[in-house]
Design a protein around this motif. Structure first.
Motif, mmCIF file in Angstrom:
data_model
loop_
_atom_site.group_PDB
_atom_site.id
_atom_site.type_symbol
_atom_site.label_atom_id
_atom_site.label_comp_id
_atom_site.label_asym_id
_atom_site.label_seq_id
_atom_site.Cartn_x
_atom_site.Cartn_y
_atom_site.Cartn_z
ATOM 1 N N ILE A 225 0.837 -1.208 0.000
ATOM 2 C CA ILE A 225 0.000 0.000 0.000
ATOM 3 C C ILE A 225 0.865 1.248 0.000
ATOM 4 O O ILE A 225 0.648 2.182 -0.792
ATOM 5 C CB ILE A 225 -0.938 -0.020 1.229
ATOM 6 N N ILE B 7 -2.093 6.915 -2.583
ATOM 7 C CA ILE B 7 -2.209 5.449 -2.505
ATOM 8 C C ILE B 7 -3.134 4.955 -3.602
ATOM 9 O O ILE B 7 -4.251 5.454 -3.761
ATOM 10 C CB ILE B 7 -2.730 5.022 -1.113
ATOM 11 N N GLN C 50 -7.486 -0.536 5.091
ATOM 12 C CA GLN C 50 -6.096 -0.197 5.427
ATOM 13 C C GLN C 50 -5.859 -0.263 6.936
ATOM 14 O O GLN C 50 -4.847 -0.794 7.392
ATOM 15 C CB GLN C 50 -5.756 1.203 4.924
#
Length: 483
Positions: free
Chosen positions: A57, A401, A410
């Motif tokens: 990520i 991102i 996340q």
């Protein structure tokens, strides 16, 4: 580098001692784990998976050389970014030396199997072993300095050969079992062995083993360090990280399962207590000599293949520090012809050489592995914390991102990573501090603390120099360095 070369960087950093030695020598390092090695292996993959997702990520938003340092310094705190990456650099630099040192006995076993007794006996001599290990390190330093094309030409063929030769072990499990092993053991050595069927499960032993086996999943982070040399990095870096950890994780499990299917765990445990053992050595009692030599060669190649990818990784970390001004500027020099950070690579080689000498004089390579496990658990923990803080610390970067964009997802990944990694780090530290050794410096935790204390003083020195010349230093560390 394209997706294949990036994935190969992670794969080759992960495979090596982790697959051929650690799952079997763990019977000595964590006595009593017995038949529970494979479940511990699977359990060890859980925090590694969360860390890999956090890396992927963050890599999609900050594709630069020096990955972990850039991620934490921009999304958490400049000092903690340095701590995360220096911890990673120290652990990997030491283990590069350990791998080079451990490779020589595999080369020795290959020569012994081929009947080259004089060469085999020569490789038992201490100074020869150290010299060969140093030659391996500095050969790959030279290859890395020559550039990415030279790096790829060496890495990719060796990776495919490594998988092919390692696959022999997996296929062997379909052809042989423990009965064949016991028969072969008696025929070749005249020795009989009565396997132990089972032992009681102990959670403390299981968790200690899982914390050490976590080392097998370290290496995918090498991909992130090459962010400055990747094609289409915002997509290729996360994909390569996930391909590496899933592909290698599956190969690990099949390989270790195959060995323990053929060789009784109680035999592995008994042998590990008296000598260094490996997968090829254990299978030599049952496999035909030709296949045994092929497996030995595959193990040697797997170990050697760790070196160029890891050297690339640690050199890019130093390069990133120097570019930001928190390390000597000379480290960021680029070779005028090959466009590689040659000074950083030379310094990485010097640190790895210390790892070789340390392995030789300590007499136990597991000290180097313990240092790496401590170092990388801290690194992975800080990456997961960065994933929690990035939206508040650096909202502009958080918007960049491009994979797993859902913030709730996340946070789940980050917090599960923080919880599991903290638990593993606590278990590993407790085991290290309570283990019996002949001297305090054979414990990895105090060594790591001393090194990180010295690193912190180094950071403070260069940070104060930066502050004198830049009034907006905090804003500087919210932006990515130039490509």
């Amino acid at each position: 580098m394209g997706l294949l070369a990036l994935t190969a960087t992670g794969v080759c950093s992960m495979l090596g001692a982790s697959i051929n030695v650690v799952p079997f020598m763990i019977q000595r390092n964590v006595p009593g784990i017995g038949p529970y090695v494979l479940p511990a292996f699977a359990f060890a993959a859980i925090p590694a998976l969360f860390a890999a997702l956090a890396y992927g990520i963050l890599a999609s938003a900050m594709p630069r050389a020096g990955g972990s340092y850039i991620y934490a310094s921009r999304g958490l705190n400049p000092y903690l970014g340095f701590v995360a990456s220096f911890s990673q650099w120290f652990g990997l630099s030491i283990v590069i030396g350990v791998i080079a040192y451990v490779t020589v006995p595999f080369i020795r076993d290959v020569t012994m199997s081929l009947g080259w007794e004089n060469i085999s006996n020569g490789l038992e001599i201490g100074w020869i072993r150290v010299t060969i290990a140093l030659a391996l390190i500095w050969s790959f330093i030279a290859i890395n300095i020559r550039g990415i094309k030279s790096y790829e030409r060496i890495l990719l063929p060796m990776m495919f050969l490594m998988f092919a030769l390692g696959g022999i072990v997996i296929v062997s499990a379909l052809m042989y079992d423990s009965t064949d092993f016991l028969t072969g053991l008696q025929e070749k050595t005249g020795r009989t062995f009565e396997p132990i069927k089972n032992i009681d499960f102990d959670w403390r032993i299981f968790l200690s083993a899982a914390a050490l086996l976590f080392s097998s999943f370290i290496g995918f982070d090498s991909i992130a360090q090459a962010g400055g040399e990747a094609k289409n990095p915002t997509k290729s870096l996360p994909r390569a990280i996930l391909l590496a950890i899933f592909g290698v994780g599956l190969f690990y499990f099949l390989f270790a399962s195959a060995v323990y299917h053929i060789v009784p765990w109680s035999f592995v445990a008994e042998e590990a207590m008296t000598k260094d053992i490996s997968a090829p050595g254990l299978l030599s009692y049952v496999l035909p000599s030709g296949l045994g030599i092929a497996i030995l060669a595959g193990a040697a190649i797997a170990l050697i293949n760790d070196l160029p990818a890891m050297l690339l990784s640690v050199s890019r970390l130093m390069f990133a520090w120097a570019k930001d001004g928190i390390f000597p500027k000379s480290i960021s020099k680029i070779h005028p012809k090959n466009h590689t950070p040659h000074i950083a690579l030379i310094v990485a080689g010097a640190m790895a050489s210390i790892g070789i000498l340390g392995s030789h004089f300590a007499g136990d390579f597991f000290l180097g592995i313990d240092i790496m496990v401590t170092s990388m658990m801290v690194n992975f923990l800080l990456m997961c914390i960065t994933l929690v803080t990035i939206k508040k610390v650096n909202p502009a970067m958080a918007k960049q991102i491009s994979v797993l964009k859902n913030r709730t997802l996340q946070l789940w990944i980050a917090w599960l990573g923080i919880i599991t990694l903290s638990a593993f780090l606590g278990i590993h530290t407790y085991k290290d501090l309570t283990s019996e050794t002949t001297a305090w410096y054979f414990h990895s935790t105090p060594i790591w603390l001393i090194v990180m204390g010295l690193a912190s003083l180094l950071f403070a020195y260069y940070w104060n120099k930066l502050k004198k010349h830049n009034n907006n230093i905090n804003e500087l560390f919210l932006e990515l360095p130039e490509e």
